[in-house]
Design an enzyme around this catalytic site. Structure first.
Site, mmCIF file in Angstrom:
data_model
loop_
_atom_site.group_PDB
_atom_site.id
_atom_site.type_symbol
_atom_site.label_atom_id
_atom_site.label_comp_id
_atom_site.label_asym_id
_atom_site.label_seq_id
_atom_site.Cartn_x
_atom_site.Cartn_y
_atom_site.Cartn_z
ATOM 1 N N ARG A 99 13.140 -7.666 2.736
ATOM 2 C CA ARG A 99 14.247 -7.864 1.799
ATOM 3 C C ARG A 99 14.602 -9.320 1.556
ATOM 4 O O ARG A 99 15.173 -9.645 0.524
ATOM 5 C CB ARG A 99 15.483 -7.086 2.298
ATOM 6 C CG ARG A 99 15.245 -5.577 2.346
ATOM 7 C CD ARG A 99 16.510 -4.836 2.754
ATOM 8 N NE ARG A 99 16.929 -5.149 4.113
ATOM 9 C CZ ARG A 99 16.414 -4.585 5.196
ATOM 10 N NH1 ARG A 99 15.459 -3.687 5.080
ATOM 11 N NH2 ARG A 99 16.852 -4.899 6.399
ATOM 12 N N SER B 126 5.581 -3.790 -14.619
ATOM 13 C CA SER B 126 6.410 -2.604 -14.825
ATOM 14 C C SER B 126 5.620 -1.444 -15.424
ATOM 15 O O SER B 126 5.005 -1.587 -16.480
ATOM 16 C CB SER B 126 7.578 -2.949 -15.757
ATOM 17 O OG SER B 126 8.304 -1.786 -16.109
ATOM 18 N N GLN B 127 5.668 -0.305 -14.771
ATOM 19 C CA GLN B 127 5.072 0.906 -15.346
ATOM 20 C C GLN B 127 5.972 1.499 -16.427
ATOM 21 O O GLN B 127 5.551 2.386 -17.158
ATOM 22 C CB GLN B 127 4.818 1.944 -14.244
ATOM 23 C CG GLN B 127 3.714 1.560 -13.283
ATOM 24 C CD GLN B 127 3.461 2.638 -12.244
ATOM 25 O OE1 GLN B 127 4.345 3.440 -11.927
ATOM 26 N NE2 GLN B 127 2.268 2.657 -11.682
ATOM 27 N N ARG B 128 7.176 1.007 -16.510
ATOM 28 C CA ARG B 128 8.102 1.487 -17.541
ATOM 29 C C ARG B 128 7.782 0.872 -18.902
ATOM 30 O O ARG B 128 7.960 1.512 -19.936
ATOM 31 C CB ARG B 128 9.527 1.149 -17.140
ATOM 32 C CG ARG B 128 10.583 1.720 -18.086
ATOM 33 C CD ARG B 128 11.985 1.324 -17.652
ATOM 34 N NE ARG B 128 12.998 1.951 -18.490
ATOM 35 C CZ ARG B 128 14.280 1.605 -18.492
ATOM 36 N NH1 ARG B 128 14.699 0.635 -17.679
ATOM 37 N NH2 ARG B 128 15.139 2.221 -19.276
ATOM 38 N N HIS C 223 8.126 -14.104 9.956
ATOM 39 C CA HIS C 223 8.460 -12.730 10.346
ATOM 40 C C HIS C 223 7.489 -11.743 9.694
ATOM 41 O O HIS C 223 7.003 -10.807 10.349
ATOM 42 C CB HIS C 223 9.897 -12.423 9.926
ATOM 43 C CG HIS C 223 10.309 -11.009 10.209
ATOM 44 N ND1 HIS C 223 10.573 -10.095 9.214
ATOM 45 C CD2 HIS C 223 10.482 -10.345 11.374
ATOM 46 C CE1 HIS C 223 10.893 -8.939 9.760
ATOM 47 N NE2 HIS C 223 10.844 -9.058 11.055
ATOM 48 N N ARG D 165 2.851 -7.927 9.777
ATOM 49 C CA ARG D 165 1.793 -7.447 8.886
ATOM 50 C C ARG D 165 0.397 -7.978 9.194
ATOM 51 O O ARG D 165 -0.581 -7.474 8.652
ATOM 52 C CB ARG D 165 2.168 -7.757 7.436
ATOM 53 C CG ARG D 165 3.516 -7.171 7.000
ATOM 54 C CD ARG D 165 3.570 -5.663 7.138
ATOM 55 N NE ARG D 165 4.816 -5.136 6.574
ATOM 56 C CZ ARG D 165 5.082 -3.849 6.411
ATOM 57 N NH1 ARG D 165 4.199 -2.938 6.795
ATOM 58 N NH2 ARG D 165 6.243 -3.455 5.895
#
Length: 229
Positions: free
Chosen positions: A81, A89-91, A165, A170
């Site tokens: 975050r 965007s898939q929109r 971090h 990861r």
């Protein structure tokens, strides 16, 4: 997967040292940036990295362009975050031609019927998506049919503290393969810009004990000691 370091704060280690030194200096950070000797920078970095007082690292940021990854991967990425993101965007983006679908290595290794079934499902999902659009359904609703395997692009900006971090989680052998590959490539790109800061970056076991407990992989990375490099 293609990852490019678009830009970062110039002279990051000097900037971090100047920010940290300011707390105890009579002059401003600008003057410290101009006058600090390399040995003084190293001394300050050693203190803040060794003490865990890492607030000064937050003044330095890195921006990456990440292409050729799956939506499954970016769903994990955006869980970090303390970062900024802009994703394709898939929109709004129209997919008139069949897009690329990311095929996990284990699916390729299985080959035969497994890979064929995977590819078939991806193609059918996209065909159903196109069919809905042809029938007048808006892209923002038709996209519900698109699989997590669909290739996407994202721009990511993180400060140095959050990057450390991110790498600790990861780059771990237990991380999902795609985000681990991304993290390894990102670490490779940032290390030359601030070699002392990122000297022991990566999975937590490079610096200390594995925090995974009973979920540990059983194959820790060799320990790295920053000041011996």
């Amino acid at each position: 997967m293609h990852i490019k370091l678009l830009f970062h704060t110039p002279d990051p280690e000097r900037a971090i040292a100047a920010a940290a030194r300011l707390c105890y200096a009579r002059v401003g950070a600008s003057e410290l940036m101009d006058t600090m000797e390399d040995a003084e920078i190293k001394r300050i970095l050693k203190i803040i990295m060794g003490s865990g007082h890492l607030a000064a690292l937050e003044h330095i940021s890195y921006t990456f362009a990440i292409d050729g990854v799956s939506r499954a991967m970016t769903h994990q990425l955006v869980r970090h975050r303390l970062a900024s993101y802009n994703q394709q965007s898939q929109r709004y983006v129209s997919y008139d031609d069949e897009p690329v679908f990311i095929i996990p290595p284990k699916v390729r290794e299985a080959g035969g019927e497994a890979e064929a079934a995977y590819t078939k499902h991806c193609k059918e999902s996209f065909e159903s998506y196109r069919d809905l659009i042809d029938k007048g359904v808006h892209k923002e609703d038709a996209r519900y049919l698109l699989p997590n395997a669909m290739e996407t692009k994202i721009v990511v900006t993180m400060n140095t503290r959050e990057l450390l971090h991110f790498f600790s989680l990861r780059c771990c052998r237990r991380a999902q393969w795609e985000i681990r590959e991304a993290a390894d490539k990102m670490l490779e790109l940032v290390t030359p810009t601030a070699p002392y800061i990122f000297a022991d970056a990566g999975a937590a076991c490079r610096r200390t004990f594995c925090p995974e407990g009973s979920m540990a992989c059983g194959n820790p990375f060799p320990r790295v000691f920053r000041d011996e490099l």
